[in-house]
Design a protein around this motif. Sequence first.
Motif, PDB file in Angstrom:
ATOM      1  N   SER A 241     -10.101  20.034  40.993  1.00 28.52           N
ATOM      2  CA  SER A 241     -10.842  19.099  40.086  1.00 28.52           C
ATOM      3  C   SER A 241      -9.829  18.456  38.706  1.00 28.52           C
ATOM      4  O   SER A 241      -8.719  19.430  39.001  1.00 28.52           O
ATOM      5  CB  SER A 241     -11.479  20.792  38.780  1.00 28.52           C
ATOM      6  OG  SER A 241     -12.637  21.238  39.008  1.00 28.52           O
ATOM      7  N   ALA A 242     -10.248  17.690  38.376  1.00 31.00           N
ATOM      8  CA  ALA A 242      -8.920  16.891  38.080  1.00 31.00           C
ATOM      9  C   ALA A 242      -8.879  17.296  35.988  1.00 31.00           C
ATOM     10  O   ALA A 242      -9.253  18.292  35.993  1.00 31.00           O
ATOM     11  CB  ALA A 242      -9.679  15.179  37.959  1.00 31.00           C
ATOM     12  N   GLU A 243      -7.945  17.411  35.800  1.00 30.68           N
ATOM     13  CA  GLU A 243      -8.169  17.253  34.401  1.00 30.68           C
ATOM     14  C   GLU A 243      -8.979  17.666  33.538  1.00 30.68           C
ATOM     15  O   GLU A 243      -9.418  16.273  33.622  1.00 30.68           O
ATOM     16  CB  GLU A 243      -6.389  16.424  33.671  1.00 30.68           C
ATOM     17  CG  GLU A 243      -5.230  17.032  34.544  1.00 30.68           C
ATOM     18  CD  GLU A 243      -5.134  16.159  35.853  1.00 30.68           C
ATOM     19  OE1 GLU A 243      -4.100  16.899  35.919  1.00 30.68           O
ATOM     20  OE2 GLU A 243      -6.270  15.470  36.399  1.00 30.68           O
ATOM     21  N   ALA A 244      -8.770  18.436  32.112  1.00 33.91           N
ATOM     22  CA  ALA A 244      -9.972  18.239  31.644  1.00 33.91           C
ATOM     23  C   ALA A 244     -10.524  16.643  30.605  1.00 33.91           C
ATOM     24  O   ALA A 244     -11.385  16.381  30.292  1.00 33.91           O
ATOM     25  CB  ALA A 244      -9.740  19.115  30.180  1.00 33.91           C
ATOM     26  N   TYR A 245      -9.336  16.174  30.793  1.00 35.74           N
ATOM     27  CA  TYR A 245      -9.430  14.648  30.140  1.00 35.74           C
ATOM     28  C   TYR A 245      -9.733  13.366  30.594  1.00 35.74           C
ATOM     29  O   TYR A 245     -10.640  12.879  30.912  1.00 35.74           O
ATOM     30  CB  TYR A 245      -8.256  14.204  29.590  1.00 35.74           C
ATOM     31  CG  TYR A 245      -6.859  13.628  30.460  1.00 35.74           C
ATOM     32  CD1 TYR A 245      -7.020  12.089  30.984  1.00 35.74           C
ATOM     33  CD2 TYR A 245      -5.943  14.939  31.067  1.00 35.74           C
ATOM     34  CE1 TYR A 245      -6.274  12.130  31.919  1.00 35.74           C
ATOM     35  CE2 TYR A 245      -5.233  14.536  32.001  1.00 35.74           C
ATOM     36  CZ  TYR A 245      -5.406  12.711  32.040  1.00 35.74           C
ATOM     37  OH  TYR A 245      -3.848  12.466  33.107  1.00 35.74           O
TER      38      TYR A 245
ATOM     39  N   ARG B 231      -2.758  16.848  40.872  1.00 33.99           N
ATOM     40  CA  ARG B 231      -2.589  16.231  39.913  1.00 33.99           C
ATOM     41  C   ARG B 231      -2.556  14.678  40.034  1.00 33.99           C
ATOM     42  O   ARG B 231      -2.192  14.342  40.304  1.00 33.99           O
ATOM     43  CB  ARG B 231      -1.373  16.960  39.409  1.00 33.99           C
ATOM     44  CG  ARG B 231      -0.751  18.785  39.248  1.00 33.99           C
ATOM     45  CD  ARG B 231       0.657  18.908  39.054  1.00 33.99           C
ATOM     46  NE  ARG B 231       1.298  18.523  39.394  1.00 33.99           N
ATOM     47  CZ  ARG B 231       2.080  19.127  40.689  1.00 33.99           C
ATOM     48  NH1 ARG B 231       1.516  19.662  41.872  1.00 33.99           N
ATOM     49  NH2 ARG B 231       3.014  18.264  41.281  1.00 33.99           N
ATOM     50  N   TYR B 232      -2.691  14.137  38.325  1.00 28.91           N
ATOM     51  CA  TYR B 232      -2.741  13.038  38.403  1.00 28.91           C
ATOM     52  C   TYR B 232      -1.852  12.458  38.828  1.00 28.91           C
ATOM     53  O   TYR B 232      -1.667  11.320  39.349  1.00 28.91           O
ATOM     54  CB  TYR B 232      -3.643  12.460  37.202  1.00 28.91           C
ATOM     55  CG  TYR B 232      -4.034  11.194  37.161  1.00 28.91           C
ATOM     56  CD1 TYR B 232      -5.434  10.480  37.276  1.00 28.91           C
ATOM     57  CD2 TYR B 232      -2.967   9.907  36.176  1.00 28.91           C
ATOM     58  CE1 TYR B 232      -5.428   9.368  37.365  1.00 28.91           C
ATOM     59  CE2 TYR B 232      -3.315   9.054  35.946  1.00 28.91           C
ATOM     60  CZ  TYR B 232      -4.708   8.219  36.459  1.00 28.91           C
ATOM     61  OH  TYR B 232      -4.497   7.079  36.342  1.00 28.91           O
TER      62      TYR B 232
ATOM     63  N   GLY C 208     -12.248  15.175  40.282  1.00 30.81           N
ATOM     64  CA  GLY C 208     -11.189  15.483  41.039  1.00 30.81           C
ATOM     65  C   GLY C 208     -10.205  14.844  42.149  1.00 30.81           C
ATOM     66  O   GLY C 208     -10.529  13.625  42.415  1.00 30.81           O
ATOM     67  N   TYR C 209     -10.258  15.271  43.571  1.00 33.32           N
ATOM     68  CA  TYR C 209      -9.280  15.172  43.971  1.00 33.32           C
ATOM     69  C   TYR C 209      -9.285  15.583  45.655  1.00 33.32           C
ATOM     70  O   TYR C 209      -9.596  16.950  45.904  1.00 33.32           O
ATOM     71  CB  TYR C 209      -7.857  15.236  43.851  1.00 33.32           C
ATOM     72  CG  TYR C 209      -7.273  15.044  42.273  1.00 33.32           C
ATOM     73  CD1 TYR C 209      -7.300  13.052  42.435  1.00 33.32           C
ATOM     74  CD2 TYR C 209      -6.507  16.127  41.454  1.00 33.32           C
ATOM     75  CE1 TYR C 209      -6.939  13.161  40.730  1.00 33.32           C
ATOM     76  CE2 TYR C 209      -6.328  15.083  40.266  1.00 33.32           C
ATOM     77  CZ  TYR C 209      -6.582  14.124  39.653  1.00 33.32           C
ATOM     78  OH  TYR C 209      -6.186  13.399  38.614  1.00 33.32           O
ATOM     79  N   ALA C 210      -9.768  15.136  46.957  1.00 33.55           N
ATOM     80  CA  ALA C 210      -9.457  15.438  47.466  1.00 33.55           C
ATOM     81  C   ALA C 210      -9.116  14.102  49.019  1.00 33.55           C
ATOM     82  O   ALA C 210      -8.548  13.116  48.815  1.00 33.55           O
ATOM     83  CB  ALA C 210     -11.352  15.515  47.956  1.00 33.55           C
TER      84      ALA C 210
ATOM     85  N   ALA D 154      -8.146  11.646  47.399  1.00 33.20           N
ATOM     86  CA  ALA D 154      -8.892  10.243  46.980  1.00 33.20           C
ATOM     87  C   ALA D 154      -8.899  10.810  45.946  1.00 33.20           C
ATOM     88  O   ALA D 154      -9.657  11.850  45.812  1.00 33.20           O
ATOM     89  CB  ALA D 154      -9.402  10.292  47.997  1.00 33.20           C
ATOM     90  N   GLU D 155      -9.318  10.049  44.876  1.00 26.43           N
ATOM     91  CA  GLU D 155     -10.165  10.166  43.570  1.00 26.43           C
ATOM     92  C   GLU D 155     -11.488  10.533  44.357  1.00 26.43           C
ATOM     93  O   GLU D 155     -12.281   9.523  44.450  1.00 26.43           O
ATOM     94  CB  GLU D 155      -9.640   9.343  42.767  1.00 26.43           C
ATOM     95  CG  GLU D 155      -8.748   9.585  41.721  1.00 26.43           C
ATOM     96  CD  GLU D 155      -8.464   7.971  40.130  1.00 26.43           C
ATOM     97  OE1 GLU D 155      -9.667   8.263  40.005  1.00 26.43           O
ATOM     98  OE2 GLU D 155      -7.410   8.221  39.881  1.00 26.43           O
ATOM     99  N   ALA D 156     -12.194  11.151  43.507  1.00 27.62           N
ATOM    100  CA  ALA D 156     -13.440  11.948  44.544  1.00 27.62           C
ATOM    101  C   ALA D 156     -14.296  12.326  43.084  1.00 27.62           C
ATOM    102  O   ALA D 156     -13.883  13.252  41.978  1.00 27.62           O
ATOM    103  CB  ALA D 156     -13.451  13.105  45.982  1.00 27.62           C
TER     104      ALA D 156
END
Length: 232
Positions: free
Chosen positions: A185-189, A87-88, A77-79, A99-101
């Motif tokens: 949380s990041a996208e499902a993919y 969003r990505y 996810g993202y933090a 940051a991608e976390a």
Amino acid sequence: MKRRGILFMAAGLAASLGTGLWFSASSAEEAPRLVAPPTLDSRPSAASETAVLAGGCFWGVQGVFQHVKGVTSAVSGYAGGTADTARYETVSTGSTGHAEAVRIRFDPRLISYGRILQIYFSVAHDPTQLNRQGPDSGTQYRSQIFTTSAEQARIAAAYVSQLDGAKTFARPIATRIAPLRGFFSAEAYHQDYLTRHPTQPYIAINDLPKVAALQQLFPTVYRSDPVLVAGR
């Protein structure tokens, strides 16, 4: 084309040519190693605890901790930023503060927060890289510990000081430490990406070696079957 799409193509070309060109972008990286455990660590006080760690592309960090005994969940996810930019496509601009976390939930009766950090500094990423990891660059790929309690903040700060004081790495640790303000949380993919795409050149070259290093350096906590988001 997105940066990782270009990297996939470059990785495939390098692999097909057998030139090793892919590795030149990350030749200055610290190799995985077993660093000393923290002298200050937590004691179990609950059945579940959460750690949020950033260390470059979340695919590899998630993949590592999904193979750790005592970890009950590891979600990409993202933090560091706000909900409206989590969003990505937006985070990839490097302008959101995110940051991608990875949010790691674990049983502190089976594995301590300090042990989680030891794995993070040993095999999950190179903590001396500033705003980059391997072929990926930008603030969204920074090394950062997002603490969820005052105790976590004390342990993380003491550990960074311990490792720097011992000159564990050739360069100073660049890892930031800050309280967690929110995790998205990041996208499902993006979830379980390493497990679902083990032959993709980016994963095979950059991330699978981290899981192999975990197995080699931390055999007592390695689990062969990952705990997957899809299996929650």
